[in-house]
Design a protein around this motif. Structure first.
Motif, mmCIF file in Angstrom:
data_model
loop_
_atom_site.group_PDB
_atom_site.id
_atom_site.type_symbol
_atom_site.label_atom_id
_atom_site.label_comp_id
_atom_site.label_asym_id
_atom_site.label_seq_id
_atom_site.Cartn_x
_atom_site.Cartn_y
_atom_site.Cartn_z
ATOM 1 N N PHE A 1 0.852 -1.179 0.137
ATOM 2 C CA PHE A 1 -0.210 0.012 -0.061
ATOM 3 C C PHE A 1 0.811 1.295 0.042
ATOM 4 N N LEU A 2 1.993 1.274 0.990
ATOM 5 C CA LEU A 2 2.605 2.481 0.953
ATOM 6 C C LEU A 2 3.588 2.711 -0.253
ATOM 7 N N PHE A 3 4.247 1.673 -0.993
ATOM 8 C CA PHE A 3 5.267 2.040 -1.835
ATOM 9 C C PHE A 3 4.575 1.878 -3.337
ATOM 10 N N ALA A 4 3.506 1.014 -3.490
ATOM 11 C CA ALA A 4 2.870 0.948 -4.805
ATOM 12 C C ALA A 4 1.806 1.847 -5.002
ATOM 13 N N VAL A 5 0.887 1.767 -3.764
ATOM 14 C CA VAL A 5 -0.184 2.592 -3.987
ATOM 15 C C VAL A 5 -0.068 4.171 -3.795
ATOM 16 N N VAL A 6 0.752 4.512 -2.670
ATOM 17 C CA VAL A 6 0.954 5.822 -2.349
ATOM 18 C C VAL A 6 2.162 6.573 -3.025
ATOM 19 N N PHE A 7 3.262 6.106 -2.916
ATOM 20 C CA PHE A 7 4.478 6.470 -3.646
ATOM 21 C C PHE A 7 4.639 6.028 -5.026
ATOM 22 N N ARG A 8 3.706 4.844 -5.495
ATOM 23 C CA ARG A 8 3.794 4.639 -6.919
ATOM 24 C C ARG A 8 5.302 4.126 -7.404
#
Length: 312
Positions: free
Chosen positions: A152-159
């Motif tokens: 969630f953090l690195f894929a969804v938020v920071f892409r």
């Protein structure tokens, strides 16, 4: 040399017993590979023909002897579901799971050793309590949940990567390593916290011993005492713990592969169990068992080389 030969003999005998258990376990559990492939509506004639084609109609000892003989020469049989050689089917998946485990172990050692040794001489103060609190929290988080959080953090938020879009090492090596970074961290962080705790407690228990007090009275600095006296004495328990950590990484890799959609051994194993693809399951079980036993063998030999007092 006699010690190594005795350990090798024990390893071979244990692997032989594991191979028997792995083969028998999937012969006696409920279910039928032919039914799993053709379905419950298949006719008895078609089921009998498929069982004969798979060799399931032969006596159990004959099937085991054939399977073991082929396995020893690198032929792990043929997948009932994928209609491919098991050896070919496992090729890339072994590389993927192996690299995931290797990266996570490197992260574990790379994080735990510096942090553990840095905080070892700081048994009190803000750094001590901060590391203790962080270790307790991280140890309590299972890799499955940590993988979801990192996704969630690195894929969804920071892409930084596309979730579920696996990058093959054949197509883009840097992209592959970048994709494997976060699954490896999900496995490594809880184990790093456990290893930091072990190092700190091991060093702390050594600091109060007479040989350390003697070194202090002779005017040696804390870094020299840690490097020359304490580290050799805690090397064996740390190596043993890191070996167990690497072994536990196998089960964590199977879980994390599901979260990050990594086509490794874990996903193949679960799929093979669901589809009663016994040749694939048996091969993976024996490979994992061999990996675990070889790790124990190397760990025992290394610990014996460090401390001759250890009896194997």
């Amino acid at each position: 040399m006699k010690l190594i030969m005795r350990k090798l003999f024990t390893l071979i005998v244990t692997l032989f017993i594991v191979s028997i258990l792995a083969f028998l376990a999937f012969q006696v559990i409920p279910g039928d590979a032919a039914v799993a492939q053709l379905g419950v509506d298949a006719t008895p004639e078609s089921l009998a023909a498929l069982r004969a084609e798979m060799g399931l109609d032969r006596p159990l000892p004959v099937r085991y002897a054939d399977w073991l003989g082929q396995f020893l020469f690198g032929d792990m049989g043929k997948s009932h579901v994928h209609d491919r050689s098991v050896t070919e089917l496992l090729g890339d998946r072994l590389i993927i799971t192996g690299s995931l485990m290797g990266l996570s172990f490197l992260f574990t050692v790379g994080i735990a050793l510096p942090v553990g040794l840095f905080t070892a001489n700081r048994q009190r103060g803000s750094i001590h309590w901060a590391v203790t609190a962080a270790s307790q929290v991280i140890m309590a988080v299972p890799p499955l949940f940590l993988g979801l959080v990192l996704t969630f953090l690195f894929a969804v938020v920071f892409r930084l990567f596309a979730p579920g879009v696996f990058v093959s090492h054949h197509d883009n090596l840097l992209g592959y390593l970048g994709y494997m970074l976060f699954p490896a961290l999900a496995i490594a962080l809880p184990k790093s916290a456990m290893t930091v705790r072990l190092i700190r407690s091991s060093v702390g228990s050594e600091l109060g011993k007479d040989y350390v007090q003697t070194a202090v009275s002779r005017g040696r600095g804390s870094s020299a005492i840690l490097r020359r006296h304490i580290l050799p004495n805690i090397a064996v328990p740390v190596i043993t713990f890191l070996t167990l950590t690497l072994i536990m990484t196998i089960t964590d890799a199977i879980v994390v592969e599901q979260v990050f959609s990594i086509p490794g051994l874990g996903r193949l194993l679960i799929s093979a169990i669901e589809n009663r693809d016994y040749p694939v399951v048996q091969a993976i079980v024996v490979i994992i068992a061999a990996f675990v036993m070889v790790l124990h063998f190397l760990s025992d030999i290394l610990c014996r080389a460090i401390d001759r007092r250890i009896v194997l």
